[in-house]
Design an enzyme around this catalytic site. Structure first.
Site, short mmCIF file in Angstrom:
data_model
loop_
_atom_site.label_atom_id
_atom_site.label_comp_id
_atom_site.label_asym_id
_atom_site.label_seq_id
_atom_site.Cartn_x
_atom_site.Cartn_y
_atom_site.Cartn_z
CD GLU B 64 -1.71 -2.39 1.35
OE1 GLU B 64 -0.53 -2.65 1.68
OE2 GLU B 64 -2.56 -3.29 1.14
CG HIS B 133 -10.65 -7.12 7.15
ND1 HIS B 133 -9.58 -7.58 7.89
CD2 HIS B 133 -10.37 -7.47 5.87
CE1 HIS B 133 -8.70 -8.19 7.10
NE2 HIS B 133 -9.15 -8.13 5.87
#
Lengths: 430, 331, 88, 332
Positions: B64, B133
């Site tokens: 990322e 998440h």
């Protein structure tokens, strides 16, 4: 010793938290095939992508229950299996068994709402500092403008805090001149009267229904000359109070047609159509000051024409005189002491609207959720119509059907209107 | 010129927006994990790599910090990248790139550079994915000067906010709540770019202003319908833009209704809800008839078990209860 | 309690009609006296077939004059009503 | 015939290795079934096909060694000592779950057996392993920290930062790369410039080699060798275990990115089936012995499913527990 085959139903599996329905693209098995634990039995299409689904029991396919292409919710039985071989001891009950565990306890065992310290759900302890007077900024400002002495006002807020509503009835409009730079725009008329509130509630329900329910609309011209003659004969030798108006025949015909076409008689709940055992016809009655109520006739298919007329008359009088206390605009019906019952068997299952009385030739209604169909009747008027090849003046009415496309499609709707027409064209059968 | 309304879903509307960007501007590229063959974790970019090729719809390794940094560099280099970070949860690995480089470069370079970059990420809980998440951290990004932060809640905004964001010379963070993808809605297929700085009043009302964004807008609307049956006439405001905040629309509404409830799927403490409540109190103090009320997630890492998760994040009946308490009891 | 007797003038018919409409459409009752006798009062006051039935019923009760079913469709104006009710 | 030869591992150890591989296989297959029946929710990543790696490594460790794994960690958790009941109850979201219903499939934890979890941020736990190794080194503990991760994690910055630190500080950490050739939908060749992963790790000047992850004896032998190097003060070691997952990345992955033929060729080297066949051939075990191991595993998992289904839900009143710890809690 082989285990006797056990009849089990293989259901649409759930393959992700956001998958609540799927449709079989193609079956990889047919009736008579033997399957083993872990075999792929079909390919399923979901919102996101196509995926193979496996079966978890050995056995022989007895019957395919769902044809390819049909969208069904998770849990719908897809095929029936004569399961043999090792029976898995821990045949786990389906999920709703677990729900039962939770259902009993609202969201979970021994939930004590107050003890849940979600900072947001329990208002912060109100700090009481000093002995001064408690009033909201708006209340203080309004009092100053109207020269009201706050010490003489009893507050309804926390710890007796004074709010604007506690001030003596001002004219409602809060003047903003002379006050510190308020952002106040002129207060719009607040829906105070019951009719305004009802208007707003109807608007919400209609817009929600319109937004959520994909409607389809069908129309049919019906020759009601025979009906008018029939009613003429029926009414000629009875008191004026017992006479029967066409609206009663329309309600009666709708009930019988709904009984015959069950797919239009029931509710759309949690993404699936739930047919109803009873035919409860709700009748939309408009009120003098505006607004609408939909009281209902339960098991309307078993109520004869004359009795239907009597019920209709009573409901209209009650509605117009305001006796019908609870406004039952939804699928609920009002029981004697006025609270709305929405229990599945008592809820109305189809609605008739008869605005034709007020001069509209054609009425396109909006379904009142969770029902799946609404029947409208326009104005009865003499119009040219072909009978035995000849154009003649006949008494005609336009019947319309607004239906939920998730539950049924045009073909079903047209068959319903055809039955409706036939019943009205043979009034003796009503 | 507007065409007739077309039925679509939020996911398809966003996909059409990206497809139109790729088709009409060859500076546009899409970077992200599994955006090509896998079609994107939420299937938003499904099929685009076949239509525009793997160079313009490019799978990245799981790096990322690496590929967001690359997106910033490409924007500096003249491209108009759309970087997809699978979820806000993983964006924390790229926080340094976004906050220390994308947001600050223009100011640090004395106005010489700008970063025309759109970073898309999902946000929100509700899928039993447990803490790592299920965060709602859009408020963190709304804190950072130099960024623009938007949150389309409807299919129409999903379709028409992206073109405006791409045309913006600044880095724009676009949040898509994970529960919205399947939402149906009708959009104007030939509409055109819409403003991305103003809030929208989704339902006008007189008794209370409910302020929400992304996934919470639909819950606020459902709550308003329930409240209507109980005689409370609620106004529902969809923020659409989280930075800058449309303070004028908020103030005008609360000045009229005298009551405000802010609904936030993030946590309460130091949340975006706190900024909004402060702003309303500052601008509407003299017309408040009750304190501004904040309804947010419980202060806990989002739990896995469904009943715990449901209890942790604001639900429709929580909104109804909070509004009733505020309007009725002033608490 | 006024004993039941057939009306003898248009004015009396207006009173009977006023009482009948009062039961079903209180919001228009004060317009009955001033309404033009040749206008269709069902259209004017937005009355439907159910109201028509109730009005006829109350007129029969109030005047003692029978109103056969086939006559009802013609009785849409105060004049027509009066012609029927005062014909004795 | 597989490449096994008797590698100086006693017959009894062979039974234990097969038993544990079978236990993992049965557990994972039942999870797939329970997911389709909506009993398990959220994300679920199964270890079917890779059983030899977790089994071989775990059998070569001391119980006192620390283990960190990824979100595909049911097998590691089971063999580290978390009972099947604790694992199943956790996936059912029950209070008797090994993480109290708060973690789910991806976050199994157990302090007693030093199992530092399932971790769902790819590569996120590599720096943790470095920290645990550092702590052991400073305290002079004679044990190892083992960190499992997939080849996908090797593209994360944290992989490079962690290996560098571990090598730099000569920490007792064993980095186990479970190379199953696909990071979700992206194959190794399309995400790594250098596909020889051992060579890549060796850049940090640490012993690094590749092992056939389908051969449980090979895995066990390699881990024993690595552990003795580490406890001998040799610093961190990297082993790439070449393996393959027989099912998709997770329950909702249509697996469009893999060639079915490739899956079939790897299935021919199913670690459970091949090892059982070899053990029978070497008359170390009989067919009945193997059948008995399958039955025992099924009973163990079935009991765990029944217990999990009847276990209580965590009371909502405990929602805010464990957000922060108190000194009493940590010192007791």
């Amino acid at each position: 010793m082989s285990v006797a085959p056990e009849q089990i139903e293989y259901v649409m599996p759930s393959l992700g938290a956001d998958m609540d329905e799927g449709s079989v693209i193609e079956w990889h098995v047919a009736v008579g095939d033997r399957v083993a634990r872990g075999d792929v039995v079909a390919r399923v299409e979901t919102d996101k992508s196509d995926i193979d689904i496996e079966i978890w029991r050995d056995g022989e396919v007895e019957e395919i229950l769902v044809a390819p292409g049909r969208l069904v919710p998770v849990g719908t039985p897809l095929l029936r299996l004569a399961a043999s071989g090792e029976a898995v001891a821990a045949a786990v009950q389906p999920d709703d068994a677990r729900e039962a565990v939770e259902a009993g306890s609202d969201r979970a065992p021994d939930t004590d709402p107050d003890s849940i310290v979600t900072p947001s759900s329990r208002p912060p302890a109100v700090v009481r500092s000093g002995t001064g007077l408690w009033a909201t900024p708006l209340a203080r400002r309004t009092a100053a403008e109207q020269g009201v002495d706050l010490t003489a006002v009893v507050g309804s807020g926390p710890n007796g805090a004074i709010r604007r509503r506690d001030l003596p009835a001002a004219d409602g409009a809060v003047s903003s001149d002379g006050a510190p730079p308020a952002e106040e725009a002129s207060a719009e008329a607040r829906p105070r009267t019951r009719a305004d509130r009802m208007r707003r509630a109807i608007a919400d329900r209609m817009s929600q229904a319109n937004r959520d329910i994909p409607h389809y609309f069908l129309e049919r011209q019906i020759d009601v000359s025979a009906l008018m003659d029939y009613l003429g004969r029926v009414n000629s030798d009875v008191e004026v109070a017992d006479r029967v108006v066409p609206a009663a025949a329309f309600v009666r015909a709708t009930a019988l047609a709904a009984a015959r076409h069950g797919e239009l008689n029931g509710h759309w709940r949690d993404g699936a159509f739930v047919p109803s055992g009873a035919v409860n016809v709700a009748v939309a009655i408009s009120l003098r000051g505006g607004g609408l109520v939909t009281p209902q006739i339960q098991q309307a298919d078993t109520v004869g024409l004359i009795a239907t007329m009597a019920r209709l008359k009573a409901m209209t009088l009650e509605a117009r005189s305001g006796v019908l206390r609870s406004t039952s605009m939804g699928a609920g019906s009002a029981d004697p002491d006025g609270n709305i019952t929405d229990a599945a068997d008592q809820a109305s299952t189809i609605t008739v609207t008869n605005l034709g009385e007020r001069g509209a030739d054609l009425v396109h209604g909006v379904i009142s959720p969770p029902e799946v169909a609404l029947v409208g009747f326009g104005r009865i008027a003499q119009r040219p119509w072909v009978v035995d090849g000849q154009v003649q003046p006949r008494h005609m009415v336009t019947a319309t059907l607004a239906a939920d496309h998730r539950a049924t499609d045009g073909a079903t709707g047209s068959r319903f209107l055809a039955t409706l027409a036939r019943l009205l064209e043979t009034p003796e059968e009503l | 010129m507007t065409g007739p309304e077309v039925e679509t879903t939020y996911r398809e509307a966003m996909r059409d927006a990206i497809r139109e960007a790729l088709a009409t501007d060859d500076r546009v590229i899409v970077l992200g994990e599994d955006v090509a063959d896998y079609g994107g974790t939420y299937a938003v970019t499904k099929g685009l790599h076949e239509e525009f090729g793997r160079d313009r719809v490019r799978n990245t390794p799981l790096s990322e910090s690496g590929f967001v940094g690359a997106g910033i560099g490409a924007a500096l280099g003249g491209l108009r990248p759309i970087v997809e970070i699978m979820t806000v949860n993983f964006s924390l690995l790229a926080l340094d790139q976004i906050v220390n480089t994308a947001a600050t470069l223009r100011h640090m370079s004395g106005g010489q550079f700008h970063v025309p970059l759109v970073i898309r990420m999902t946000t929100g809980a509700g899928r039993q994915l447990a803490a790592q998440h299920s965060h709602s951290l859009e408020g963190w990004y709304a804190h950072v000067p130099g960024l623009k932060v938007i949150a389309p809640a409807t299919a129409s905004d999903a379709r028409w906010m992206l073109p405006t964001a791409l045309a913006d010379p600044n880095p724009v963070i676009l949040f898509e709540h994970n529960a919205l993808y399947g939402e149906h809605g009708s959009i104007d297929p030939v509409g055109g770019p819409v403003d991305i700085t103003q809030a929208a009043i989704r339902r006008s009302g007189n008794d209370v202003s409910i302020i929400a964004w992304a996934g919470m807008v639909h819950k606020a609307m459902a709550a308003a319908a329930v409240l209507a049956d109980q005689g409370v006439d609620a106004e529902v405001i969809d923020l659409r833009s989280l930075r800058p905040l449309d303070a004028d629309t908020l103030a005008e509404s609360v000045a009229r209704t005298h009551h405000a409830v802010v609904v936030d799927e993030g946590w309460l403490t130091a949340g975006l809800n706190a900024e909004i409540a402060a702003l309303i109190t500052e601008r509407c103090f003299w017309t408040l008839d009750a304190p501004v009320r904040r309804l947010a997630s419980a202060e806990v890492p989002i739990p896995y078990a469904q009943h715990l998760e449901e209890h942790a994040i604001p639900q429709v009946d929580d909104i109804v209860a909070a509004v009733n308490r505020l309007v009725r009891d002033g608490v | 309690m006024s004993e039941i007797s057939p009306p003898t003038s248009l004015a009396e018919v207006r009173n009977h009609l006023e009482r009948a409409i009062g039961a079903v459409a209180p919001d228009v009752v004060d317009e009955v006296q001033s309404l033009d006798a040749d206008l269709d009062f069902f259209e004017e006051f937005g009355l439907d077939s159910m109201d028509r039935l109730t009005i006829m019923e109350s007129l029969v009760a109030g005047t003692g004059v029978a109103i056969p079913d086939e006559v009802v469709p013609r009785l849409t104006t105060i004049q027509a009503l009066s012609d029927h009710l005062t014909s004795g | 015939m597989t490449g096994y030869e008797l590698k100086g591992i006693p017959a009894e150890a062979c039974r234990d290795l097969l038993r544990d591989m079978i236990r993992i296989r049965v557990l994972e297959e039942r999870c797939a079934e329970l997911y389709a029946a909506s009993k398990i929710r959220g994300f679920l990543h199964l270890y079917i096909g890779e059983e030899a790696v977790a089994t071989g490594v775990m059998h070569a460790l001391d119980s006192d060694d620390s283990v960190l794994a990824t979100y595909r960690e049911h097998g590691h958790a089971l063999l580290k000592g978390i009972p099947a009941t604790g694992i199943m109850a956790e996936m059912f979201g029950r209070s008797t779950g090994c993480s109290g219903g708060r973690g789910g499939s991806m976050h199994l934890f157990d302090a007693a057996t030093r199992f530092y979890g399932g971790n769902a941020i790819v590569g996120g736990h590599l720096p943790l392993a470095v920290g645990l190794g550092l702590a052991d080194q400073v305290a002079g503990n004679d044990r190892v920290t083992v960190c499992f991760f997939g080849e996908g994690a090797m593209a994360e910055g944290e992989f490079h930062e962690a290996l560098n630190l571990a090598a730099l500080w000569n920490l007792p950490v064993l980095f186990c790369c479970e190379n199953n050739r696909y990071a979700m939908g992206t194959s190794l060749e399309t995400s790594e410039s250098q596909v020889d992963l051992a060579l890549k790790a060796a850049a940090y000047a640490i012993p690094a080699w590749s092992v056939d992850g389908m051969d449980v004896l090979e895995v066990a032998r390699a881990t024993k060798r690595a552990r003795s190097m580490i406890t001998g003060g040799g610093g961190p070691v990297f082993i790439e275990f070449q393996t393959y997952r027989f099912r998709a990345h997770s329950m909702f992955d249509p697996d469009l990115y893999r060639d079915p033929a490739e899956i079939e060729t790897w299935k021919e080297r199913d670690p459970v089936v091949t090892f059982a066949g070899w053990a029978i051939e070497q008359s170390l075990l009989t067919g009945d012995d193997v059948e008995a191991l399958w039955d025992a595993a099924r009973d163990e998992v079935t009991a765990a499913v029944i217990a999990a289904d009847e276990a209580p839900l965590e009371p909502v009143s405990s929602l805010l527990d464990h957000v922060t710890a108190t000194t009493e809690e940590v010192s007791s």
